[in-house]
Design a protein around this motif. Sequence first.
Motif, PDB file in Angstrom:
ATOM      1  N   THR A 390       8.313  -8.583  -5.827  1.00  0.00           N
ATOM      2  CA  THR A 390       7.703  -9.333  -4.731  1.00  0.00           C
ATOM      3  C   THR A 390       7.401  -8.421  -3.558  1.00  0.00           C
ATOM      4  OG1 THR A 390       8.891 -11.334  -5.415  1.00  0.00           O
ATOM      5  CG2 THR A 390       8.006 -11.297  -3.171  1.00  0.00           C
ATOM      6  N   ALA A 391       8.333  -7.548  -3.209  1.00  0.00           N
ATOM      7  CA  ALA A 391       8.120  -6.635  -2.082  1.00  0.00           C
ATOM      8  C   ALA A 391       6.954  -5.695  -2.356  1.00  0.00           C
ATOM      9  CB  ALA A 391       9.398  -5.844  -1.806  1.00  0.00           C
ATOM     10  N   TRP A 392       6.874  -5.133  -3.572  1.00  0.00           N
ATOM     11  CA  TRP A 392       5.787  -4.210  -3.898  1.00  0.00           C
ATOM     12  C   TRP A 392       4.429  -4.892  -3.822  1.00  0.00           C
ATOM     13  CZ3 TRP A 392       8.402  -2.192  -9.000  1.00  0.00           C
ATOM     14  CH2 TRP A 392       9.526  -1.404  -8.672  1.00  0.00           C
ATOM     15  N   LYS A 393       4.375  -6.156  -4.239  1.00  0.00           N
ATOM     16  CA  LYS A 393       3.094  -6.868  -4.227  1.00  0.00           C
ATOM     17  C   LYS A 393       2.672  -7.289  -2.828  1.00  0.00           C
ATOM     18  CE  LYS A 393       3.415  -8.894  -8.892  1.00  0.00           C
ATOM     19  NZ  LYS A 393       3.523 -10.163  -9.647  1.00  0.00           N
ATOM     20  N   ARG A 394       3.619  -7.621  -1.960  1.00  0.00           N
ATOM     21  CA  ARG A 394       3.271  -8.233  -0.674  1.00  0.00           C
ATOM     22  C   ARG A 394       3.258  -7.243   0.481  1.00  0.00           C
ATOM     23  NH1 ARG A 394       2.015 -13.197  -3.177  1.00  0.00           N
ATOM     24  NH2 ARG A 394       1.473 -13.925  -1.087  1.00  0.00           N
ATOM     25  N   LEU A 395       3.924  -6.105   0.362  1.00  0.00           N
ATOM     26  CA  LEU A 395       4.000  -5.143   1.459  1.00  0.00           C
ATOM     27  C   LEU A 395       3.051  -3.987   1.189  1.00  0.00           C
ATOM     28  CD1 LEU A 395       7.864  -5.050   2.037  1.00  0.00           C
ATOM     29  CD2 LEU A 395       6.150  -6.371   3.296  1.00  0.00           C
ATOM     30  N   SER A 396       2.156  -3.734   2.111  1.00  0.00           N
ATOM     31  CA  SER A 396       1.163  -2.671   1.944  1.00  0.00           C
ATOM     32  C   SER A 396       1.605  -1.399   2.659  1.00  0.00           C
ATOM     33  CB  SER A 396      -0.189  -3.124   2.503  1.00  0.00           C
ATOM     34  OG  SER A 396      -0.104  -3.317   3.908  1.00  0.00           O
ATOM     35  N   VAL A 397       0.928  -0.300   2.344  1.00  0.00           N
ATOM     36  CA  VAL A 397       1.095   0.956   3.072  1.00  0.00           C
ATOM     37  C   VAL A 397      -0.296   1.513   3.350  1.00  0.00           C
ATOM     38  CG1 VAL A 397       3.395   1.576   2.231  1.00  0.00           C
ATOM     39  CG2 VAL A 397       1.380   2.209   0.887  1.00  0.00           C
ATOM     40  N   SER A 398      -0.429   2.241   4.455  1.00  0.00           N
ATOM     41  CA  SER A 398      -1.730   2.788   4.827  1.00  0.00           C
ATOM     42  C   SER A 398      -2.057   4.055   4.069  1.00  0.00           C
ATOM     43  CB  SER A 398      -1.780   3.054   6.336  1.00  0.00           C
ATOM     44  OG  SER A 398      -0.768   3.974   6.713  1.00  0.00           O
ATOM     45  N   HIS A 399      -1.041   4.667   3.440  1.00  0.00           N
ATOM     46  CA  HIS A 399      -1.243   5.893   2.667  1.00  0.00           C
ATOM     47  C   HIS A 399      -0.102   5.988   1.665  1.00  0.00           C
ATOM     48  CE1 HIS A 399      -1.468  10.196   1.642  1.00  0.00           C
ATOM     49  NE2 HIS A 399      -2.718  10.137   2.061  1.00  0.00           N
ATOM     50  N   PRO A 400      -0.363   6.500   0.458  1.00  0.00           N
ATOM     51  CA  PRO A 400       0.722   6.573  -0.531  1.00  0.00           C
ATOM     52  C   PRO A 400       1.895   7.440  -0.104  1.00  0.00           C
ATOM     53  CG  PRO A 400      -1.265   7.682  -1.333  1.00  0.00           C
ATOM     54  CD  PRO A 400      -1.664   6.900  -0.126  1.00  0.00           C
ATOM     55  N   ARG A 401       1.665   8.407   0.779  1.00  0.00           N
ATOM     56  CA  ARG A 401       2.777   9.223   1.269  1.00  0.00           C
ATOM     57  C   ARG A 401       3.710   8.423   2.162  1.00  0.00           C
ATOM     58  NH1 ARG A 401       3.344  13.271  -2.225  1.00  0.00           N
ATOM     59  NH2 ARG A 401       1.564  14.688  -2.295  1.00  0.00           N
TER      60      ARG A 401
END
Length: 542
Positions: A390-401
Amino acid sequence: MTGAPQTVHVALAKGLTAQGIDTLFGLLGDSNLFMADAFTHNEAGRFIPATNEDNAVLMALGFAAMTGKTAAVTVTQGPAVSNALTGLIEGVKAQLPIVFLCGDTSPTDPWHPQAVAQEALIVATGAGFERLKSPETACADLATAFRRASVERRPVAFNMPTAMMWEPTSDAPVAYPAPNQDGPAPDGPDMDNAIGIIASARRPVILAGRGAIPAREVLIRLADRIGAPLATTLKAKGLFQGHDFNLGVFGTLSTPAAGDVIASADCIISFGATLGRFTTMHGSYLTGSRLIQVDDDAGIIGRFAQPDAALVGTPGAVADRVLHWLDQADIPSSRATDTLSPTTLTTPEPAPPGNVANGTVELTAAMDAIEAALPADRLFVSDGGRFMGTAWKRLSVSHPRNFLLTIATGAIGMGLGYAIGAAQARPDQTTLLVAGDGGLMLGGLTEFSSAVRDKLNLVVVVCNDQAYGAEYVQFEDRQMDPSLSLFNWPSFAAMARSMGGHGETVASMEELHAALAALPDHNGPVLIELMLDPAAVPRLQL
């Protein structure tokens, strides 16, 4: 008169500086305390102490991941080394370069209480092992350990006999440059085969793994040239954010719309991805597609999936060469993206209805609230547990780093150490750690005190269903009593406050919104304890 001769521990401190190390994680003991003292006082380096050796290693891994450089950690001998073994295994599987400077007892004293077979233990983890061979080779030996860690992309132990620390040495610091690993892009039959496959494709998809992060711009040019949507592995999450035809994560975490596109693809062009079971949806996403696999490590090619064309080279150089030959042959675009709607590709599944027990929150809604409240450029560190899908699907990041997984070993409890290292590496950005209750207890809740000590910009969200969730589900699926998987933990928020941090227990969405709104008012780490209903946590489907 001449000054006192330089000692090994002073030379090693200088050697660390010569390798570009300004931050050293660890725990002090008989073997390393004088080296650490010289590093901080003579070399003006930072020493970041941990409460246990395993977390010290995890901090170094988090620091390495967030800086892209080799990190350093030091412990003393014997049980200090054995305490750190799980962290070393994690680093090997995560392919993160660190140098593990550990003391060692004298071979002339085999009955010393702290004497253990350190080399055998360390080598068994998959880490490299390098000895401090003599006082006169101290700096050269240390430089070799750093060079190996960088080239081999794994932890390398630097074994330091305690008895040698005060020996005189004239050895000067040295830094061996890592060899250039950006080999030329391949031409020849393999390239011809790949170009032919792309030319005949009508629904191509470009997949980028963590190894392709530096190639973002050229991969976008390639995708636009052939009319292909772009996707990433979980470890490269966020790489193509903002592109019209970004599919997001490729695999078991794909959105419904992205999953449809991937399932209908007739050609997958993979750059820097290992193509493991979760990325390929247990192989189903490769069925009916031709596969082109690109990696700079020939050992990765074909490890989990047999490609129709294999190109060994750095992803950026290979993609650039593919573009060259497509233009030379005047191969037209597939125009596959002409039929795609950019607005729906990364839209996640709707949150389930909030049918949860009183005094708890629904996890998906909670993650959506956290996504909206925290800065877009945050660092996101994920521990392992039932919550993580759930966290991986709902929380974004602006860059993979900015995204850091801590489950290379498939274990829970690694997150807090990693997160502290990440926060130390990039203190100007908010670091978000999402962890489970069992993982935080197992992984050393006491390490929160280290974050408090350094007033780190860290938000720890504890998903507290008072259970080991995976085990709870297995009992439930077999209509068995799940009580063995349940726990009555003490309040995580209260424990955070007792260590000098900020702690909030959240039992409703109103309380969660209030806790998130108050984050800018706090100086130092904050722990938010989400109270969850173990019967209502969404299933982890990998």
